[in-house]
Design a protein around this motif. Structure first.
Motif, PDB file in Angstrom:
ATOM      1  N   HIS A 237     -27.418 -33.264 -21.630  1.00 10.49           N
ATOM      2  CA  HIS A 237     -27.807 -31.948 -21.126  1.00 10.49           C
ATOM      3  C   HIS A 237     -28.363 -32.010 -19.702  1.00 10.49           C
ATOM      4  CE1 HIS A 237     -27.038 -29.648 -24.747  1.00 10.49           C
ATOM      5  NE2 HIS A 237     -27.641 -30.584 -25.461  1.00 10.49           N
ATOM      6  N   GLY A 238     -28.515 -33.215 -19.154  1.00 12.05           N
ATOM      7  CA  GLY A 238     -28.922 -33.354 -17.762  1.00 12.05           C
ATOM      8  C   GLY A 238     -30.404 -33.214 -17.510  1.00 12.05           C
ATOM      9  N   LEU A 239     -31.213 -33.162 -18.568  1.00 17.56           N
ATOM     10  CA  LEU A 239     -32.639 -32.924 -18.386  1.00 17.56           C
ATOM     11  C   LEU A 239     -33.362 -34.131 -17.784  1.00 17.56           C
ATOM     12  CD1 LEU A 239     -33.381 -30.957 -21.686  1.00 17.56           C
ATOM     13  CD2 LEU A 239     -33.095 -30.053 -19.366  1.00 17.56           C
ATOM     14  N   GLY A 240     -32.714 -35.297 -17.802  1.00 20.32           N
ATOM     15  CA  GLY A 240     -33.332 -36.465 -17.180  1.00 20.32           C
ATOM     16  C   GLY A 240     -32.986 -36.610 -15.706  1.00 20.32           C
ATOM     17  N   GLY A 241     -32.047 -35.810 -15.212  1.00 17.31           N
ATOM     18  CA  GLY A 241     -31.591 -35.992 -13.855  1.00 17.31           C
ATOM     19  C   GLY A 241     -32.028 -34.960 -12.849  1.00 17.31           C
ATOM     20  N   TYR A 242     -32.461 -33.775 -13.321  1.00 20.73           N
ATOM     21  CA  TYR A 242     -32.673 -32.694 -12.350  1.00 20.73           C
ATOM     22  C   TYR A 242     -33.917 -32.886 -11.479  1.00 20.73           C
ATOM     23  CZ  TYR A 242     -36.221 -30.367 -15.294  1.00 20.73           C
ATOM     24  OH  TYR A 242     -37.356 -30.059 -16.011  1.00 20.73           O
ATOM     25  N   SER A 243     -35.023 -33.280 -12.064  1.00 17.08           N
ATOM     26  CA  SER A 243     -36.213 -33.505 -11.241  1.00 17.08           C
ATOM     27  C   SER A 243     -36.056 -34.722 -10.326  1.00 17.08           C
ATOM     28  CB  SER A 243     -37.458 -33.651 -12.124  1.00 17.08           C
ATOM     29  OG  SER A 243     -38.050 -32.383 -12.359  1.00 17.08           O
ATOM     30  N   PRO A 244     -35.492 -35.865 -10.807  1.00 17.32           N
ATOM     31  CA  PRO A 244     -35.222 -36.976  -9.893  1.00 17.32           C
ATOM     32  C   PRO A 244     -34.270 -36.593  -8.764  1.00 17.32           C
ATOM     33  CG  PRO A 244     -35.186 -37.762 -12.144  1.00 17.32           C
ATOM     34  CD  PRO A 244     -35.282 -36.263 -12.223  1.00 17.32           C
ATOM     35  N   CYS A 245     -33.328 -35.688  -9.040  1.00 15.07           N
ATOM     36  CA  CYS A 245     -32.422 -35.209  -7.994  1.00 15.07           C
ATOM     37  C   CYS A 245     -33.214 -34.570  -6.858  1.00 15.07           C
ATOM     38  CB  CYS A 245     -31.441 -34.203  -8.601  1.00 15.07           C
ATOM     39  SG  CYS A 245     -30.621 -33.126  -7.414  1.00 15.07           S
ATOM     40  N   LEU A 246     -34.156 -33.702  -7.193  1.00 15.63           N
ATOM     41  CA  LEU A 246     -34.980 -33.048  -6.180  1.00 15.63           C
ATOM     42  C   LEU A 246     -35.895 -34.042  -5.476  1.00 15.63           C
ATOM     43  CD1 LEU A 246     -35.998 -29.730  -7.989  1.00 15.63           C
ATOM     44  CD2 LEU A 246     -34.413 -29.987  -6.072  1.00 15.63           C
ATOM     45  N   THR A 247     -36.451 -34.976  -6.239  1.00 15.54           N
ATOM     46  CA  THR A 247     -37.328 -35.985  -5.636  1.00 15.54           C
ATOM     47  C   THR A 247     -36.574 -36.820  -4.613  1.00 15.54           C
ATOM     48  OG1 THR A 247     -38.641 -36.124  -7.673  1.00 15.54           O
ATOM     49  CG2 THR A 247     -38.845 -37.944  -6.118  1.00 15.54           C
ATOM     50  N   ALA A 250     -36.000 -34.778  -1.455  1.00 13.72           N
ATOM     51  CA  ALA A 250     -37.254 -34.570  -0.728  1.00 13.72           C
ATOM     52  C   ALA A 250     -37.704 -35.836  -0.009  1.00 13.72           C
ATOM     53  CB  ALA A 250     -38.338 -34.088  -1.692  1.00 13.72           C
ATOM     54  N   ILE A 251     -37.718 -36.954  -0.730  1.00 12.41           N
ATOM     55  CA  ILE A 251     -38.230 -38.201  -0.170  1.00 12.41           C
ATOM     56  C   ILE A 251     -37.194 -38.885   0.721  1.00 12.41           C
ATOM     57  CG2 ILE A 251     -39.099 -40.505  -0.734  1.00 12.41           C
ATOM     58  CD1 ILE A 251     -41.057 -38.240  -1.363  1.00 12.41           C
ATOM     59  N   GLY A 252     -35.948 -38.888   0.291  1.00 12.54           N
ATOM     60  CA  GLY A 252     -34.926 -39.639   1.003  1.00 12.54           C
ATOM     61  C   GLY A 252     -34.378 -38.959   2.243  1.00 12.54           C
ATOM     62  N   VAL A 253     -34.465 -37.607   2.302  1.00 13.86           N
ATOM     63  CA  VAL A 253     -33.790 -36.885   3.377  1.00 13.86           C
ATOM     64  C   VAL A 253     -34.707 -35.946   4.151  1.00 13.86           C
ATOM     65  CG1 VAL A 253     -31.866 -35.338   3.927  1.00 13.86           C
ATOM     66  CG2 VAL A 253     -31.633 -36.989   2.071  1.00 13.86           C
ATOM     67  N   VAL A 254     -35.600 -35.249   3.451  1.00 14.92           N
ATOM     68  CA  VAL A 254     -36.283 -34.105   4.066  1.00 14.92           C
ATOM     69  C   VAL A 254     -37.683 -34.425   4.582  1.00 14.92           C
ATOM     70  CG1 VAL A 254     -37.100 -31.744   3.672  1.00 14.92           C
ATOM     71  CG2 VAL A 254     -34.944 -32.513   2.646  1.00 14.92           C
ATOM     72  N   LEU A 255     -38.532 -35.017   3.769  1.00 13.26           N
ATOM     73  CA  LEU A 255     -39.957 -35.095   4.082  1.00 13.26           C
ATOM     74  C   LEU A 255     -40.401 -36.382   4.774  1.00 13.26           C
ATOM     75  CD1 LEU A 255     -41.368 -33.503   0.793  1.00 13.26           C
ATOM     76  CD2 LEU A 255     -40.905 -32.387   2.994  1.00 13.26           C
ATOM     77  N   LEU A 265     -37.692 -45.570  -1.162  1.00 11.13           N
ATOM     78  CA  LEU A 265     -38.701 -44.736  -1.800  1.00 11.13           C
ATOM     79  C   LEU A 265     -38.062 -43.626  -2.634  1.00 11.13           C
ATOM     80  CD1 LEU A 265     -41.390 -44.409   1.023  1.00 11.13           C
ATOM     81  CD2 LEU A 265     -41.471 -45.825  -1.040  1.00 11.13           C
ATOM     82  N   ALA A 266     -36.880 -43.172  -2.253  1.00  6.65           N
ATOM     83  CA  ALA A 266     -36.176 -42.166  -3.050  1.00  6.65           C
ATOM     84  C   ALA A 266     -35.814 -42.719  -4.423  1.00  6.65           C
ATOM     85  CB  ALA A 266     -34.917 -41.700  -2.320  1.00  6.65           C
ATOM     86  N   VAL A 267     -35.369 -43.974  -4.460  1.00  9.11           N
ATOM     87  CA  VAL A 267     -35.048 -44.607  -5.744  1.00  9.11           C
ATOM     88  C   VAL A 267     -36.314 -44.803  -6.572  1.00  9.11           C
ATOM     89  CG1 VAL A 267     -34.153 -46.687  -6.857  1.00  9.11           C
ATOM     90  CG2 VAL A 267     -32.991 -45.748  -4.840  1.00  9.11           C
TER      91      VAL A 267
END
Length: 311
Positions: A237-247, A250-255, A265-267
Motif C-alpha cells: 500500500h506504499g505506507l512505508g515509502g511516502y514519508s521517506p520520499c518527502l524526507t 527535503a534533505i537531498g535537494v531542497v533544504l 543524509l537523504a538516505v
C-alpha cells in the motif's frame, strides 16, 4: 461626428473581453498547479497538474477536494496578507482536501471538512513559522497534520462514518515490491495507486532529475526498511515509502546545499523516517506526514548544531 475623448477611452479594445477569460483560467490553473506542487517543494504548475492527474486516476472526486482545498487555503492566506506566490499557502489546504476524502469518502461531508480545514491552514502556518523561526526550522506540512488531526479527532468523537483501513494486497512479492515503491509516491497525497504514483513521479522528474531521483530513492529505501518489519502484502500500500520520499527530497535537494553529503543524509533520513513512523503507529493520532516532519526537523537541527560547532 467624432466621439469625445471620454468615450474613446472607455471603449474596450477588440478581443479584450474574450482574451481576459483564457488569461484568468490560465492564471487559476497555474496557481492550482504550483500550490499542489509545493507538497513536494516544487512550485511548478506542470508538476502540480500531474500530481492532480495522479489523484484523479484514483478518484476524480478526491482530485476535486484537493483543488478546492488549494483554492480555499490560498484565498484565506491572501485575506491574512500572507505571501501566496509560488503556491506557498496552497499545499497544506490541498493535503487537507485529500485527507478529508480519504477519511470519509463521501463528497459533501468531505467538502465541508475541506473548506473548514483549508481555511484554517494559513493561520496555523503563520503561527508555526513564528514559533519555529528562532531555531531556523521550516513549518513543512505540520499545519496540515495539526488541522486534519484535530478534524479527524472531532469526526471520531461524533462517531462519523469513516473509511476502513485497506486490506493487505495479495500477489507475488516480485510485483508487490515495485508496486509498494510507486504507491509510496502517491501515498504522499493519500492515494493508494501505483498508477497515480507513476504520474506523480513523472511530474517530479519534470521539476528536475534530482527531485525525481530523491523521491524514488526515499521510497525505495523506506519500502526496503518497512519490508524488514511487515509482510510484502501490507507494505504494497506504499505506507512505508511516502514519508521517506518527502524526507529525501527535503534533505537531498531542497533544504541542504547540493552534494554528496546531502545524498548521504537523504538516505540516512529515509531510514530514520521509517523508525519514527513505527513510533507514530503506537500513538493514537493520525500519522499523516509527521514522520517526515519530525525526522527533517531533527536532521536540520543536528546539521545546524554541527555547523555552529565547526564555526
Amino acid at each position: 461626428m467624432p466621439e469625445s475623448p471620454v468615450h474613446q477611452s472607455r471603449r474596450p479594445a477588440d478581443g479584450a473581453g474574450t482574451s481576459a477569460v483564457p488569461a484568468i483560467v490560465s492564471s487559476g490553473v497555474g496557481a492550482l498547479g504550483r500550490g499542489v506542487g509545493q507538497i513536494f517543494f516544487q512550485p511548478r504548475a506542470l508538476t502540480g497538474l500531474l500530481i492532480v492527474a495522479g489523484i484523479a486516476v484514483y478518484s476524480p472526486l478526491m482530485a476535486c477536494e484537493v483543488a478546492l482545498g488549494t483554492t480555499v487555503s490560498t484565498v484565506a492566506a491572501r485575506l491574512l496578507d500572507l505571501r501566496v506566490r509560488d503556491g506557498l499557502q496552497g499545499y497544506n489546504g490541498a493535503l487537507v482536501g485529500a485527507a478529508a476524502w480519504a477519511a470519509m469518502g463521501v463528497f459533501w461531508p468531505a467538502t465541508l471538512v475541506t473548506v473548514v480545514g483549508a481555511a484554517a491552514c494559513p493561520a496555523v502556518h503563520r503561527a508555526l513559522e513564528r514559533t519555529l523561526a528562532p531555531v531556523g526550522l521550516p513549518a513543512l506540512t505540520a499545519p496540515f497534520c495539526i488541522v486534519s488531526g484535530l478534524l479527524t479527532a472531532l469526526l471520531r468523537a461524533i462517531d462519523a462514518p469513516m473509511v476502513p483501513d485497506p486490506a493487505p494486497v495479495s500477489g507475488a512479492t516480485a510485483w508487490l515490491v515495485p508496486e509498494a515503491v510507486l504507491t509510496g509516491e502517491s501515498q504522499v497525497v493519500l492515494v493508494d495507486s501505483w498508477v497515480g504514483g507513476v504520474l506523480i513521479l513523472a511530474g517530479l522528474f519534470i521539476a528536475g532529475w534530482r527531485v525525481g531521483a530523491a523521491a524514488l530513492l526515499g521510497s525505495v529505501v523506506g519500502t526496503a526498511a518497512t519490508l524488514a518489519l511487515v509482510p510484502a502484502g501490507q507494505a504494497a500500500h506504499g505506507l512505508g515509502g511516502y514519508s521517506p520520499c518527502l524526507t529525501a527530497i527535503a534533505i537531498g535537494v531542497v533544504l541542504l546545499p547540493p552534494g554528496r553529503r546531502a545524498w548521504v543524509l537523504a538516505v540516512v533520513g529515509s531510514v530514520l523516517t521509517v523508525v519514527v513512523d513505527r513510533v507514530f503507529t503506537e500513538i493514537p493520532v493520525p500519522t499523516y506526514t509527521w514522520p517526515f516532519i519530525v525526522t527533517t526537523w531533527l536532521m536540520l537541527a543536528v546539521v545546524k548544531w554541527r555547523e555552529r560547532r565547526l564555526g
